[in-house]
Design an enzyme around this catalytic site. Structure first.
Site, PDB file in Angstrom:
ATOM      1  CD  GLU A 199     152.015  89.821  50.707  1.00  0.00           C
ATOM      2  OE1 GLU A 199     151.708  89.434  49.577  1.00  0.00           O
ATOM      3  OE2 GLU A 199     153.009  90.534  50.928  1.00  0.00           O
ATOM      4  CG  HIS A 246     158.847  83.044  49.193  1.00  0.00           C
ATOM      5  ND1 HIS A 246     157.834  82.180  49.504  1.00  0.00           N
ATOM      6  CD2 HIS A 246     158.265  84.249  49.011  1.00  0.00           C
ATOM      7  CE1 HIS A 246     156.679  82.837  49.499  1.00  0.00           C
ATOM      8  NE2 HIS A 246     156.916  84.105  49.205  1.00  0.00           N
ATOM      9  NE  ARG A 285     158.453  86.454  52.214  1.00  0.00           N
ATOM     10  CZ  ARG A 285     158.277  87.292  51.200  1.00  0.00           C
ATOM     11  NH1 ARG A 285     159.309  87.706  50.510  1.00  0.00           N
ATOM     12  NH2 ARG A 285     157.076  87.696  50.871  1.00  0.00           N
ATOM     13  CG  HIS A 330     161.733  85.488  47.255  1.00  0.00           C
ATOM     14  ND1 HIS A 330     161.063  85.271  46.068  1.00  0.00           N
ATOM     15  CD2 HIS A 330     161.092  86.530  47.848  1.00  0.00           C
ATOM     16  CE1 HIS A 330     160.056  86.132  45.967  1.00  0.00           C
ATOM     17  NE2 HIS A 330     160.063  86.915  47.018  1.00  0.00           N
ATOM     18  NE  ARG A 362     161.956  91.669  49.825  1.00  0.00           N
ATOM     19  CZ  ARG A 362     160.836  91.209  49.265  1.00  0.00           C
ATOM     20  NH1 ARG A 362     159.755  91.954  49.206  1.00  0.00           N
ATOM     21  NH2 ARG A 362     160.805  89.999  48.740  1.00  0.00           N
TER      22      ARG A 362
HETATM   23  P1  FAD Z   1     164.444  93.228  38.415  1.00  0.00           P
HETATM   24  O1  FAD Z   1     163.001  93.401  38.318  1.00  0.00           O
HETATM   25  O2  FAD Z   1     164.971  91.878  38.689  1.00  0.00           O
HETATM   26  O3  FAD Z   1     165.093  93.750  37.076  1.00  0.00           O
HETATM   27  C1  FAD Z   1     166.484  93.630  36.837  1.00  0.00           C
HETATM   28  C2  FAD Z   1     166.740  94.010  35.403  1.00  0.00           C
HETATM   29  O4  FAD Z   1     168.145  94.158  35.184  1.00  0.00           O
HETATM   30  C3  FAD Z   1     166.266  92.977  34.388  1.00  0.00           C
HETATM   31  O5  FAD Z   1     165.687  93.676  33.327  1.00  0.00           O
HETATM   32  C4  FAD Z   1     167.568  92.316  33.924  1.00  0.00           C
HETATM   33  O6  FAD Z   1     167.492  91.755  32.651  1.00  0.00           O
HETATM   34  C5  FAD Z   1     168.498  93.493  33.980  1.00  0.00           C
HETATM   35  N1  FAD Z   1     169.928  93.165  34.060  1.00  0.00           N
HETATM   36  C6  FAD Z   1     170.543  92.432  35.010  1.00  0.00           C
HETATM   37  N2  FAD Z   1     171.868  92.377  34.746  1.00  0.00           N
HETATM   38  C7  FAD Z   1     172.081  93.092  33.625  1.00  0.00           C
HETATM   39  C8  FAD Z   1     173.221  93.392  32.854  1.00  0.00           C
HETATM   40  N3  FAD Z   1     174.453  92.938  33.156  1.00  0.00           N
HETATM   41  N4  FAD Z   1     173.076  94.145  31.739  1.00  0.00           N
HETATM   42  C9  FAD Z   1     171.849  94.597  31.372  1.00  0.00           C
HETATM   43  N5  FAD Z   1     170.724  94.333  32.066  1.00  0.00           N
HETATM   44  C10 FAD Z   1     170.851  93.595  33.182  1.00  0.00           C
HETATM   45  N6  FAD Z   1     158.407  92.046  45.815  1.00  0.00           N
HETATM   46  C11 FAD Z   1     157.328  92.712  46.282  1.00  0.00           C
HETATM   47  O7  FAD Z   1     157.458  93.803  46.818  1.00  0.00           O
HETATM   48  N7  FAD Z   1     156.080  92.180  46.127  1.00  0.00           N
HETATM   49  C12 FAD Z   1     155.868  90.981  45.519  1.00  0.00           C
HETATM   50  O8  FAD Z   1     154.745  90.557  45.389  1.00  0.00           O
HETATM   51  C13 FAD Z   1     156.979  90.257  45.064  1.00  0.00           C
HETATM   52  N8  FAD Z   1     156.817  89.041  44.478  1.00  0.00           N
HETATM   53  C14 FAD Z   1     157.903  88.428  43.932  1.00  0.00           C
HETATM   54  C15 FAD Z   1     157.719  87.235  43.242  1.00  0.00           C
HETATM   55  C16 FAD Z   1     158.785  86.631  42.599  1.00  0.00           C
HETATM   56  C17 FAD Z   1     158.585  85.353  41.855  1.00  0.00           C
HETATM   57  C18 FAD Z   1     160.068  87.224  42.672  1.00  0.00           C
HETATM   58  C19 FAD Z   1     161.233  86.603  41.974  1.00  0.00           C
HETATM   59  C20 FAD Z   1     160.263  88.392  43.392  1.00  0.00           C
HETATM   60  C21 FAD Z   1     159.187  88.999  44.025  1.00  0.00           C
HETATM   61  N9  FAD Z   1     159.346  90.182  44.735  1.00  0.00           N
HETATM   62  C22 FAD Z   1     158.253  90.843  45.213  1.00  0.00           C
HETATM   63  C23 FAD Z   1     160.632  90.853  44.778  1.00  0.00           C
HETATM   64  C24 FAD Z   1     160.627  91.936  43.698  1.00  0.00           C
HETATM   65  O9  FAD Z   1     159.895  91.486  42.583  1.00  0.00           O
HETATM   66  C25 FAD Z   1     162.009  92.302  43.244  1.00  0.00           C
HETATM   67  O10 FAD Z   1     162.853  92.515  44.339  1.00  0.00           O
HETATM   68  C26 FAD Z   1     161.948  93.578  42.433  1.00  0.00           C
HETATM   69  O11 FAD Z   1     161.042  93.411  41.387  1.00  0.00           O
HETATM   70  C27 FAD Z   1     163.312  93.923  41.898  1.00  0.00           C
HETATM   71  O12 FAD Z   1     163.145  94.919  40.933  1.00  0.00           O
HETATM   72  P2  FAD Z   1     164.418  95.503  40.196  1.00  0.00           P
HETATM   73  O13 FAD Z   1     163.911  96.466  39.196  1.00  0.00           O
HETATM   74  O14 FAD Z   1     165.395  95.954  41.200  1.00  0.00           O
HETATM   75  O15 FAD Z   1     165.068  94.220  39.493  1.00  0.00           O
HETATM   76  C1  SIN Z   2     154.955  86.758  47.509  1.00  0.00           C
HETATM   77  O1  SIN Z   2     153.992  87.027  46.785  1.00  0.00           O
HETATM   78  O2  SIN Z   2     154.960  85.903  48.377  1.00  0.00           O
HETATM   79  C2  SIN Z   2     156.210  87.534  47.323  1.00  0.00           C
HETATM   80  C3  SIN Z   2     156.059  88.812  48.003  1.00  0.00           C
HETATM   81  C4  SIN Z   2     157.382  89.447  48.216  1.00  0.00           C
HETATM   82  O3  SIN Z   2     158.422  88.876  47.914  1.00  0.00           O
HETATM   83  O4  SIN Z   2     157.368  90.582  48.721  1.00  0.00           O
END
Ligand code: FAD
Ligand code: SIN
Length: 530
Positions: free
Chosen positions: A111, A225, A271, A332, A367
């Site tokens: 990537e 993104h 990015r 993003h 990032r």
């Molecule tokens: P999240 O997975 O966002 O989970 C947050 C949780 O908190 C959810 O369950 C939500 O409902 C809950 N929540 C929020 N507020 C409250 C509240 N007040 N009360 C109760 N629950 C609450 N990163 C990579 O490393 N590789 C990738 O390929 C990649 N692809 C991505 C593609 C997309 C489309 C997106 C949006 C992001 C991507 N990212 C990627 C970034 C990565 O997915 C996220 O940064 C990471 O998953 C965040 O994980 P998390 O557990 O911190 O939060």
């Molecule tokens: C992507 O698949 O382009 C998202 C990857 C990332 O946010 O790390």
């Protein structure tokens, strides 16, 4: 009130993995505001970075991360991230996460801004596969109780310590008490009208922590993104960076590749550089979207590697094997968050933070792709392993509180207008004039809060949090008078040594925090040759 040994707020990769690594003899509550499966983690596409190939090294992954972070990464945090990655990956394989394989071995892809192939993936739906496996495991643990559709409203703080959260559960206010509370609430990119994130990403954890006087850090650094599907009246579905790693081209409306005019690495530049280049190119051409051409990848490879993107495009009447598809940048990822140490501890006793809501120091000003899921895993594991050392003292029962009032009228106005305001005034390119206008409007809306006429249904609470977080993001962006990583100020386009500091915010106060391991240079500049 419900009493547990540990309380986790959020069911993304960070929350689920923490739940699995806290002591198995603890009673753990995991609360989440929607269904268990809805999170950015579930939507993640590209993959997870880790050094597994013999031609790769911890040093290379560390350096790639530090360069992308443009001088603001904490080296000690990056080293933890990189060096603990392989073990976390082997744990996932053991849990049954079905990463793609090539000739029996884990398949690694490239990537942008990675100097080696080090991205593990499950087709183009890595997050879905990861979350599936983690959820299955969590649901099979008798000591973990899940509370879906339970919205954390505020941290429960008493005598300088966090005792759990006040929540909205089944239409009532309910306290969840625990000596160990972990915020895993994800990011805040839904404060922007164009975002790749699911609707739950409204920055609730940041807002709750701020209201409790916890230190937040580096909130101006929002990653845009470069390539989200751009169709009228359609949410911006992400088109993974991995497609460029596999050979897809970005074209303008004349069908020309233009990115190499902005940066020598073209499609594979970092990015932030690609997002800004697209933004500038579109501005110069007076257009709204560029195009991504999958055809150089070849039809067979595309079907194997990107079935999810293919399906999503087909559902919108686009055939990626025949034509380039329209894309534009979208908010993003939030690099900043609740400041933590390397064990996930925040500035408030009893409160930990992990995942996108935390600022551990690994991402700096920008990032590196696929380091976010990795951060969730590495730091969740660390919290799980060290939280046992926290002395478990339990809170006394919290007071009962009344029924929640309904939404106030102005909530709809804020929810409708705030995301456009953030996009217009604090988007890919910012300046003092725009930020000042944006902040004035936010402050005006903030006065509505002070009237006390504010509902306590989910929409009102999210609007209130978004308003607060938007204020903090714009305030931080105004405070930093330079350009660095994902934060670009048209009125201060240079990266300045004097600003090689973190932005700390608590209450109404902004201040600078020195890096513990300052790195000279490390910034990536955009070569504008229009
Ligand atoms: P999240 O997975 O966002 O989970 C947050 C949780 O908190 C959810 O369950 C939500 O409902 C809950 N929540 C929020 N507020 C409250 C509240 N007040 N009360 C109760 N629950 C609450 N990163 C990579 O490393 N590789 C990738 O390929 C990649 N692809 C991505 C593609 C997309 C489309 C997106 C949006 C992001 C991507 N990212 C990627 C970034 C990565 O997915 C996220 O940064 C990471 O998953 C965040 O994980 P998390 O557990 O911190 O939060
Ligand atoms: C992507 O698949 O382009 C998202 C990857 C990332 O946010 O790390």
């Amino acid at each position: 009130m419900q009493q547990f040994d540990a309380l986790i707020v959020g069911s993304g990769a960070a929350g689920l993995y923490t739940a699995l690594h806290l002591p198995g003899h603890w009673q753990i509550a995991l609360i989440t505001k929607e269904d268990l499966a809805l999170s950015s983690s579930d939507w993640a596409q590209g993959g997870i970075a880790a050094v597994l190939d013999p031609t790769d090294s911890f040093q290379l992954h560390t350096e790639d991360t530090m360069v992308a972070g443009a001088g603001l990464c904490e080296r000690s945090a990056v080293e933890v991230l990189v060096e603990e990655a392989p073990e976390r990956i082997y744990e996932l394989v053991h849990l049954g996460v079905g990463f793609d394989r090539y000739q029996g071995r884990l398949d690694l892809t490239l990537e942008a801004a990675h100097s080696r192939k080090r991205i593990l993936h499950a087709r183009d739906a890595t997050g879905r596969e990861l979350v599936r496996a983690l959820m299955e495991e969590v649901l099979s643990q008798p000591n973990i109780t899940i509370f879906e559709k339970t919205l954390a409203l505020d941290l429960w703080v008493d005598q300088g310590r966090c005792w759990g959260v006040k929540s909205r559960h089944e239409g009532r206010v309910e306290y969840f008490g625990a000596p160990v509370t972990v915020l895993a609430t994800g990011g805040a990119s839904r404060i922007f009208v164009h975002s790749t994130n699911p609707p739950v990403c409204t920055g609730d954890g940041l807002a709750m922590a701020w209201r409790a006087g916890v230190w937040l850090r580096d909130l101006e650094f929002v990653q845009f993104h470069p390539t989200a599907l751009s169709l009228p009246d359609t949410p911006r579905f992400l088109i993974s960076e991995a497609v460029r790693g596999e050979g897809a081209h970005i074209l303008d409306s004349r069908g020309e590749r233009f990115l190499s005019r902005y940066h020598a690495q073209g499609e594979l530049a970092p990015r932030d550089v690609v997002a800004r280049a697209i933004y500038l190119h579109l501005k110069a051409q007076g257009e709204e979207r560029v195009f991504i051409d999958f055809r150089p990848i070849g039809a067979k490879r595309m079907q194997e590697r990107f079935p999810n993107i293919d399906q999503m495009c087909q559902a919108r009447g686009l055939d990626i094997s025949q034509e380039p598809i329209p894309v534009a940048p979208a908010a993003h990822y939030c690099m900043g968050g609740v400041q933590t140490d390397l064990l996930g501890r925040t500035s408030l006793t009893g409160l930990w933070a992990v995942g996108e809501t935390a600022s551990t120091g690994v991402h700096g000003a920008n990032r590196l792709a696929s380091n976010s899921l990795l951060e969730c895993l590495v730091f969740a594991h660390r919290i799980g392993n060290h939280a046992e050392q926290a002395a478990l003292t339990y809170p006394t029962p919290a007071p009962e509180t009344p029924e929640l009032p309904p939404a106030a009228d102005h909530v709809a106005t804020i929810l409708q207008k705030l995301p456009q305001l953030c996009w217009d005034h604090c988007g890919i390119v910012r300046d003092r004039a725009g930020l000042t206008v944006g902040l004035a409007q936010l402050h005006h809306w903030q006065t509505w809060l002070e009237t006390g006429d504010w509902g306590a249904d989910r929409a009102s609470l999210e609007a209130r949090n978004q308003l607060l977080v938007a204020n903090l993001v714009l305030g931080s962006a105004l405070w930093r008078e330079e350009s660095r990583g994902a934060h670009f100020r048209a009125d201060y386009p240079e990266t300045l040594d004097a600003w090689q500091v973190h932005t700390l915010v608590r209450g109404e106060q902004w201040s600078a925090q020195s890096l513990t391991t300052p790195e000279p240079g490390g910034s990536v500049t955009l070569e504008v040759k229009l």
